[in-house]
Design an enzyme around this catalytic site. Structure first.
Site, PDB file in Angstrom:
ATOM      1  N   LYS A 131       8.743  43.661 -14.141  1.00 49.78           N
ATOM      2  CA  LYS A 131       8.803  42.563 -15.475  1.00 49.78           C
ATOM      3  C   LYS A 131       8.943  43.391 -16.848  1.00 49.78           C
ATOM      4  CE  LYS A 131       8.817  38.343 -13.746  1.00 49.78           C
ATOM      5  NZ  LYS A 131       8.193  37.432 -13.074  1.00 49.78           N
ATOM      6  N   LYS A 213      13.669  40.307  -3.828  1.00 50.69           N
ATOM      7  CA  LYS A 213      13.258  39.122  -3.496  1.00 50.69           C
ATOM      8  C   LYS A 213      14.008  37.998  -4.101  1.00 50.69           C
ATOM      9  CE  LYS A 213       9.932  37.047  -6.082  1.00 50.69           C
ATOM     10  NZ  LYS A 213       8.611  36.798  -6.837  1.00 50.69           N
ATOM     11  N   LYS A 216      13.279  32.646  -8.877  1.00 49.65           N
ATOM     12  CA  LYS A 216      13.680  31.656  -9.568  1.00 49.65           C
ATOM     13  C   LYS A 216      14.168  32.106 -11.004  1.00 49.65           C
ATOM     14  CE  LYS A 216       8.860  30.152  -9.652  1.00 49.65           C
ATOM     15  NZ  LYS A 216       8.371  31.291 -10.334  1.00 49.65           N
TER      16      LYS A 216
HETATM   17  P1  TYM Z   1       5.589  32.724  -8.633  1.00 53.67           P
HETATM   18  O1  TYM Z   1       5.825  31.566  -9.540  1.00 53.67           O
HETATM   19  O2  TYM Z   1       6.457  33.954  -9.062  1.00 53.67           O
HETATM   20  O3  TYM Z   1       5.932  32.352  -7.337  1.00 53.67           O
HETATM   21  C1  TYM Z   1       5.214  31.052  -6.832  1.00 53.67           C
HETATM   22  C2  TYM Z   1       4.732  31.206  -5.362  1.00 53.67           C
HETATM   23  O4  TYM Z   1       5.916  31.411  -4.457  1.00 53.67           O
HETATM   24  C3  TYM Z   1       6.000  32.585  -3.774  1.00 53.67           C
HETATM   25  N1  TYM Z   1       7.111  33.105  -3.770  1.00 53.67           N
HETATM   26  C4  TYM Z   1       7.995  33.500  -2.460  1.00 53.67           C
HETATM   27  N2  TYM Z   1       7.514  33.701  -1.380  1.00 53.67           N
HETATM   28  C5  TYM Z   1       8.212  34.286  -0.436  1.00 53.67           C
HETATM   29  N3  TYM Z   1       9.708  34.740  -0.830  1.00 53.67           N
HETATM   30  C6  TYM Z   1      10.054  34.491  -2.098  1.00 53.67           C
HETATM   31  N4  TYM Z   1      11.386  34.893  -2.370  1.00 53.67           N
HETATM   32  C7  TYM Z   1       8.990  34.105  -3.227  1.00 53.67           C
HETATM   33  N5  TYM Z   1       9.330  33.758  -4.345  1.00 53.67           N
HETATM   34  C8  TYM Z   1       7.908  33.164  -5.021  1.00 53.67           C
HETATM   35  C9  TYM Z   1       4.958  33.470  -4.457  1.00 53.67           C
HETATM   36  O5  TYM Z   1       4.291  34.690  -3.827  1.00 53.67           O
HETATM   37  C10 TYM Z   1       3.724  32.252  -4.981  1.00 53.67           C
HETATM   38  O6  TYM Z   1       2.903  32.207  -4.154  1.00 53.67           O
HETATM   39  N6  TYM Z   1       1.422  34.503 -10.652  1.00 53.67           N
HETATM   40  C11 TYM Z   1       2.186  33.611  -9.725  1.00 53.67           C
HETATM   41  C12 TYM Z   1       1.517  32.087 -10.297  1.00 53.67           C
HETATM   42  C13 TYM Z   1       0.116  31.954 -10.551  1.00 53.67           C
HETATM   43  C14 TYM Z   1      -0.583  31.629  -9.145  1.00 53.67           C
HETATM   44  C15 TYM Z   1      -2.186  31.586 -10.140  1.00 53.67           C
HETATM   45  C16 TYM Z   1      -0.652  31.686  -8.109  1.00 53.67           C
HETATM   46  C17 TYM Z   1      -0.495  31.768 -11.446  1.00 53.67           C
HETATM   47  N7  TYM Z   1      -2.055  31.573 -11.446  1.00 53.67           N
HETATM   48  C18 TYM Z   1      -3.327  31.486  -9.325  1.00 53.67           C
HETATM   49  C19 TYM Z   1      -2.024  31.685  -7.323  1.00 53.67           C
HETATM   50  C20 TYM Z   1      -3.326  31.544  -7.937  1.00 53.67           C
HETATM   51  C21 TYM Z   1       3.313  33.677  -9.881  1.00 53.67           C
HETATM   52  O7  TYM Z   1       4.015  34.356 -10.779  1.00 53.67           O
HETATM   53  O8  TYM Z   1       3.972  33.288  -8.750  1.00 53.67           O
END
Ligand code: TYM
Length: 349
Positions: A131, A213, A216
């Site tokens: 990032k 990856k 979004k």
């Molecule tokens: P974030 O918002 O980037 O992604 C959310 C969830 O989706 C999964 N994910 C994917 N899995 C497979 N392939 C992909 N291309 C893909 N893109 C996203 C991510 O692994 C995630 O599970 N920091 C976290 C959000 C968060 C969180 C938490 C998660 C904040 N606090 C506490 C668990 C527990 C994040 O940025 O996810």
């Protein structure tokens, strides 16, 4: 023979009464519209758990502002994300669904945990490095301390499992390290949670750049499929998917990343094994394969899209869900926060 508890409501196995349910918690940043990656890597693994687990899922809006957001778009996406969670099968009567910023304990425990997370640990986080490279003009403190806030999100609820995609495993492991450090000083305050990563779909790649990856927060046209894309758009995206100069549908992440990614998506949507998929498309070339993957995704997402579109029109219902969710979440979170404040030496209010 199981033991049964019988009362005027009927018979329940004794173990359900004496053993509280285990807990699950996870969240997604509303920093962009949800993608097929968010669904296959995370939400699909969250649903249907409510009979065995006490489930908490939230929209991580505090995390979203580590990268600049348009305020109106952030508000819209946060509410739409809730509608999409419900449309994916998370029944708000059985799962606690809430907006992170509505539960003030997250920011408060986040600060405390900042003081128990090391500079070196935060510097090693892959997401921080990625990032910062992408937002070189805005490498802010929040981006750096993001994993301590995420640790707070998790530890407040004392969950057993955190269902996430592959890319978030490192953050859950850091949460573990922070919890262990804190417990080492103050006694058993936090339960140590485990990441819970799906066997298929934990890392969905971009359709046009299979070494990146599917994300979004990337610009449009980067080979992503959104949960709310129409069937026509989805089919177009899969027709444009990058493969290779070979013609063989075969799984090999190193040598055939594009085809392997498509196979993963197809396997996740149809529950077929790699061998079955290889046999199904033997001698057919990539055209038929891409069309079949596109169609499988369209059929997987169709009911979700239709239900989400219906729910998005019912703002009053969505508001009632996130308000009740915040109340329930806050109740649980406050218990942990109070304990932590006492342990570190804050005077009780
Ligand atoms: P974030 O918002 O980037 O992604 C959310 C969830 O989706 C999964 N994910 C994917 N899995 C497979 N392939 C992909 N291309 C893909 N893109 C996203 C991510 O692994 C995630 O599970 N920091 C976290 C959000 C968060 C969180 C938490 C998660 C904040 N606090 C506490 C668990 C527990 C994040 O940025 O996810």
């Amino acid at each position: 023979m199981p033991l049964w508890h019988v009362d005027e409501k009927g018979a329940v196995p004794m173990e359900q009464i004496t053993q509280p349910k285990k807990r699950m918690l996870s969240g997604i940043k509303p920093s962009g519209d949800l993608t097929l990656g968010s669904y296959l890597g995370a939400i699909r693994n969250w649903k249907g758990r409510e009979d065995s687990f006490d489930c908490f899922y939230f929209m991580a809006d505090l995390h979203a502002i580590t990268v600049r957001q348009d305020p109106a778009a952030l508000r819209r996406r946060t509410i739409e994300q809730l509608a999409q969670y419900i449309a994916c099968g998370l029944d708000p009567e059985k799962n606690t669904l809430f907006i992170q910023s509505h539960v003030h304990q997250h920011a408060e425990l986040g600060w405390v945990l900042d003081c128990y997370t090391m500079f070196g640990e935060l510097s090693r986080m892959t997401q921080f490095k990625d990032k910062s490279a992408k937002n070189a003009d805005n490498i802010n403190g929040g981006l750096f301390t993001y994993p301590s806030l995420m640790a707070a999100d998790i530890l407040l609820y004392q969950p057993d499992y955190v269902p996430v995609g592959e890319d978030q495993k490192q953050h859950v492991e850091l949460c573990h390290a922070v919890a262990r450090r804190f417990n080492g000083i103050y006694g058993e305050v936090f339960k140590l949670p485990e990441p819970f990563v799906p066997k298929v779909g934990a890392r969905i790649m971009s359709l046009t750049n299979p070494s990146a990856k599917m994300s979004k927060s990337e610009a449009e046209d980067t080979g992503r499929v959104l949960l709310m894309d129409s069937p026509e758009v989805i089919m177009r995206q899969f027709k444009r998917a990058v493969t290779d100069s070979d013609t063989l549908v075969h799984f090999d992440r190193e040598k055939k990343p594009g085809v392997s990614n498509l196979m993963t998506i197809y396997a996740a949507c149809t529950e077929k094994s790699h061998e079955q998929i290889e046999q199904e498309f033997a001698g057919q070339g990539y055209g038929a394969f891409k069309t079949a993957v596109g169609e499988a995704v369209v059929e997987t997402l169709r009911p979700i899209r239709e239900e989400a579109l219906r729910l998005m029109k019912d703002k009053a219902y969505l508001e009632s869900v996130y308000q009740t969710g915040a109340q329930k979440a806050s109740y649980v979170a406050e218990k942990t926060l109070r304990k932590v404040y006492k342990k570190v030496g804050f005077v009780a209010r």
